[in-house]
Write a protein that holds these residues in place. Structure first.
Motif, PDB file in Angstrom:
ATOM      1  N   ASP A 171       0.803  -1.214   0.000  1.00 42.25           N
ATOM      2  CA  ASP A 171       0.000   0.000   0.000  1.00 42.25           C
ATOM      3  C   ASP A 171       0.843   1.274   0.000  1.00 42.25           C
ATOM      4  O   ASP A 171       0.448   2.311   0.558  1.00 42.25           O
ATOM      5  CB  ASP A 171      -0.963   0.019   1.204  1.00 42.25           C
ATOM      6  CG  ASP A 171      -1.958  -1.124   1.141  1.00 42.25           C
ATOM      7  OD1 ASP A 171      -2.236  -1.616   0.031  1.00 42.25           O
ATOM      8  OD2 ASP A 171      -2.459  -1.537   2.206  1.00 42.25           O
ATOM      9  N   PRO A 198       1.075   4.114   4.145  1.00 46.25           N
ATOM     10  CA  PRO A 198       0.115   4.105   5.252  1.00 46.25           C
ATOM     11  C   PRO A 198       0.496   5.103   6.343  1.00 46.25           C
ATOM     12  O   PRO A 198       1.663   5.191   6.735  1.00 46.25           O
ATOM     13  CB  PRO A 198       0.189   2.658   5.759  1.00 46.25           C
ATOM     14  CG  PRO A 198       0.614   1.868   4.562  1.00 46.25           C
ATOM     15  CD  PRO A 198       1.579   2.763   3.839  1.00 46.25           C
ATOM     16  N   THR A 216      -5.513   6.118  11.460  1.00 46.60           N
ATOM     17  CA  THR A 216      -5.902   4.757  11.096  1.00 46.60           C
ATOM     18  C   THR A 216      -6.778   4.760   9.845  1.00 46.60           C
ATOM     19  O   THR A 216      -7.678   5.589   9.700  1.00 46.60           O
ATOM     20  CB  THR A 216      -6.682   4.097  12.250  1.00 46.60           C
ATOM     21  OG1 THR A 216      -5.880   4.133  13.427  1.00 46.60           O
ATOM     22  CG2 THR A 216      -7.027   2.655  11.910  1.00 46.60           C
ATOM     23  N   GLY A 217      -6.503   3.838   8.937  1.00 46.69           N
ATOM     24  CA  GLY A 217      -7.308   3.699   7.730  1.00 46.69           C
ATOM     25  C   GLY A 217      -7.021   4.729   6.668  1.00 46.69           C
ATOM     26  O   GLY A 217      -7.819   4.902   5.744  1.00 46.69           O
ATOM     27  N   CYS A 218      -5.886   5.415   6.776  1.00 48.77           N
ATOM     28  CA  CYS A 218      -5.543   6.472   5.818  1.00 48.77           C
ATOM     29  C   CYS A 218      -4.178   6.217   5.201  1.00 48.77           C
ATOM     30  O   CYS A 218      -3.283   5.643   5.835  1.00 48.77           O
ATOM     31  CB  CYS A 218      -5.510   7.840   6.506  1.00 48.77           C
ATOM     32  SG  CYS A 218      -7.059   8.326   7.283  1.00 48.77           S
ATOM     33  N   LEU A 219      -4.017   6.665   3.975  1.00 49.53           N
ATOM     34  CA  LEU A 219      -2.694   6.764   3.382  1.00 49.53           C
ATOM     35  C   LEU A 219      -2.227   8.207   3.493  1.00 49.53           C
ATOM     36  O   LEU A 219      -3.037   9.134   3.475  1.00 49.53           O
ATOM     37  CB  LEU A 219      -2.700   6.324   1.921  1.00 49.53           C
ATOM     38  CG  LEU A 219      -2.966   4.846   1.638  1.00 49.53           C
ATOM     39  CD1 LEU A 219      -2.760   4.550   0.148  1.00 49.53           C
ATOM     40  CD2 LEU A 219      -2.084   3.938   2.483  1.00 49.53           C
ATOM     41  N   THR A 254      -5.360   5.354  -3.268  1.00 50.12           N
ATOM     42  CA  THR A 254      -5.871   5.163  -1.914  1.00 50.12           C
ATOM     43  C   THR A 254      -7.244   4.493  -1.939  1.00 50.12           C
ATOM     44  O   THR A 254      -7.509   3.548  -1.180  1.00 50.12           O
ATOM     45  CB  THR A 254      -5.967   6.526  -1.195  1.00 50.12           C
ATOM     46  OG1 THR A 254      -4.681   7.139  -1.183  1.00 50.12           O
ATOM     47  CG2 THR A 254      -6.469   6.366   0.226  1.00 50.12           C
ATOM     48  N   ARG A 255      -8.103   4.962  -2.824  1.00 51.17           N
ATOM     49  CA  ARG A 255      -9.443   4.383  -2.946  1.00 51.17           C
ATOM     50  C   ARG A 255      -9.369   2.929  -3.412  1.00 51.17           C
ATOM     51  O   ARG A 255     -10.077   2.053  -2.886  1.00 51.17           O
ATOM     52  CB  ARG A 255     -10.279   5.215  -3.918  1.00 51.17           C
ATOM     53  CG  ARG A 255     -11.728   4.753  -4.020  1.00 51.17           C
ATOM     54  CD  ARG A 255     -12.496   5.552  -5.047  1.00 51.17           C
ATOM     55  NE  ARG A 255     -12.682   6.946  -4.647  1.00 51.17           N
ATOM     56  CZ  ARG A 255     -12.046   7.979  -5.179  1.00 51.17           C
ATOM     57  NH1 ARG A 255     -11.162   7.777  -6.164  1.00 51.17           N
ATOM     58  NH2 ARG A 255     -12.280   9.200  -4.757  1.00 51.17           N
ATOM     59  N   ARG A 313      -7.114   0.825  -2.900  1.00 55.20           N
ATOM     60  CA  ARG A 313      -6.587  -0.045  -1.848  1.00 55.20           C
ATOM     61  C   ARG A 313      -7.554  -0.196  -0.682  1.00 55.20           C
ATOM     62  O   ARG A 313      -7.263  -0.877   0.294  1.00 55.20           O
ATOM     63  CB  ARG A 313      -5.244   0.497  -1.332  1.00 55.20           C
ATOM     64  CG  ARG A 313      -4.099   0.467  -2.354  1.00 55.20           C
ATOM     65  CD  ARG A 313      -3.853  -0.960  -2.848  1.00 55.20           C
ATOM     66  NE  ARG A 313      -2.674  -1.070  -3.698  1.00 55.20           N
ATOM     67  CZ  ARG A 313      -2.611  -0.763  -4.983  1.00 55.20           C
ATOM     68  NH1 ARG A 313      -3.699  -0.301  -5.608  1.00 55.20           N
ATOM     69  NH2 ARG A 313      -1.501  -0.917  -5.682  1.00 55.20           N
ATOM     70  N   TYR A 355      -8.717   2.228   1.362  1.00 55.90           N
ATOM     71  CA  TYR A 355      -8.558   3.165   2.467  1.00 55.90           C
ATOM     72  C   TYR A 355      -9.631   4.251   2.374  1.00 55.90           C
ATOM     73  O   TYR A 355     -10.148   4.542   1.294  1.00 55.90           O
ATOM     74  CB  TYR A 355      -7.164   3.799   2.441  1.00 55.90           C
ATOM     75  CG  TYR A 355      -6.067   2.849   2.884  1.00 55.90           C
ATOM     76  CD1 TYR A 355      -5.576   2.886   4.180  1.00 55.90           C
ATOM     77  CD2 TYR A 355      -5.532   1.918   1.997  1.00 55.90           C
ATOM     78  CE1 TYR A 355      -4.568   2.028   4.591  1.00 55.90           C
ATOM     79  CE2 TYR A 355      -4.526   1.050   2.397  1.00 55.90           C
ATOM     80  CZ  TYR A 355      -4.047   1.108   3.696  1.00 55.90           C
ATOM     81  OH  TYR A 355      -3.056   0.251   4.096  1.00 55.90           O
ATOM     82  N   THR A 356      -9.915   4.869   3.504  1.00 54.64           N
ATOM     83  CA  THR A 356     -11.033   5.818   3.564  1.00 54.64           C
ATOM     84  C   THR A 356     -10.624   7.266   3.310  1.00 54.64           C
ATOM     85  O   THR A 356     -11.474   8.107   3.020  1.00 54.64           O
ATOM     86  CB  THR A 356     -11.719   5.748   4.938  1.00 54.64           C
ATOM     87  OG1 THR A 356     -10.750   6.048   5.964  1.00 54.64           O
ATOM     88  CG2 THR A 356     -12.292   4.357   5.188  1.00 54.64           C
ATOM     89  N   GLN A 397     -16.178   5.599  -1.320  1.00 55.93           N
ATOM     90  CA  GLN A 397     -15.876   4.273  -1.823  1.00 55.93           C
ATOM     91  C   GLN A 397     -16.893   3.859  -2.877  1.00 55.93           C
ATOM     92  O   GLN A 397     -18.099   4.145  -2.748  1.00 55.93           O
ATOM     93  CB  GLN A 397     -15.856   3.241  -0.682  1.00 55.93           C
ATOM     94  CG  GLN A 397     -14.798   3.549   0.375  1.00 55.93           C
ATOM     95  CD  GLN A 397     -13.409   3.505  -0.150  1.00 55.93           C
ATOM     96  OE1 GLN A 397     -13.058   2.646  -0.963  1.00 55.93           O
ATOM     97  NE2 GLN A 397     -12.560   4.441   0.292  1.00 55.93           N
TER      98      GLN A 397
END
Length: 220
Positions: A106, A126, A131-134, A162-163, A165, A167-168, A219
């Motif tokens: 990622d 990452p 959390t949950g973000c690039l 990012t999308r 993969r 991630y939010t 997403q």
């Protein structure tokens, strides 16, 4: 945006990537120096120095010389801190981009190429804090190729990656003096979520803050 291709980094791009990064960071020297001059602490020190030398010498020449030397010292401090930051970035990841960005999950590093010449860069990995973000990193476009939509395309490349993969959101850090970058990110939909002093002691004294931006992604 004619003749512009965005592709993954190759090892032979290393020298050009480092050059673009160094030139881009060096452009912030005047803005950083002006930021320090605008701080109340700086203005108080300059005024007190001027008044002290004026009182003791009864001449304008000595206080003007003293203030000039202080200004020269302040500028050299900015140069030192900027060069230290550049060297830290080169040592941490820009001297081994493939290992840092292409050899990990990622993570990725892209370059913008125009007629075979690397003119822009961006990367992501990452986030350690969100959390949950690039985290978008190493965004830079050569001065001669700005206002052509390259930076926007690089930002969109990171958002798409990012999308894809799962991630939010994308987060990034920029400094208070990088006003053009702030305008770009806000235009791309990023929201400012926090601002705090950089960890270096001198940065804290002179309010050289770091700003965190976040782009929430829908997403599919």
């Amino acid at each position: 945006m004619a003749n512009i291709q965005i592709r993954k980094y190759k090892d032979e791009d290393a020298e050009h990537v480092q050059e673009i990064f160094i030139l881009g960071m060096s452009e912030h020297l005047p803005a950083s120096f002006m930021h320090i001059l605008k701080q109340p602490l700086t203005q108080m020190v300059l005024m007190c120095t001027f008044c002290a030398f004026l009182t003791s010498s009864k001449s304008f020449l000595l206080p003007i010389l003293a203030v000039t030397l202080l200004l020269a010292g302040a500028r050299q401090m900015v140069v030192y801190l900027l060069n230290k930051y550049i060297e830290t970035c080169l040592r941490k990841d820009l001297r081994n981009i493939s290992e840092t960005y292409l050899g990990q999950k990622d993570s990725c590093f892209w370059v913008a190429e125009s007629d075979g010449q690397v003119v822009g860069t961006v990367a992501c990995l990452p986030s350690k804090n969100e959390t949950g973000c690039l985290e978008l990193k190493r965004m830079s476009v050569h001065l001669s190729y700005r206002r052509l939509g390259i930076a926007k395309a690089l930002c969109q490349t990171v958002a798409n990656f990012t999308r894809d993969r799962g991630y939010t959101a994308v987060v990034l850090h920029t400094s208070v003096v990088q006003t053009d970058a702030q305008k770009l990110y806000e235009h791309m939909g990023y929201k400012r979520i926090s601002e705090s002093a950089a960890p270096e002691f001198a940065a804290k004294i002179f309010n050289f803050n770091l700003i965190v931006y976040r782009l929430d992604l829908q997403q599919n």
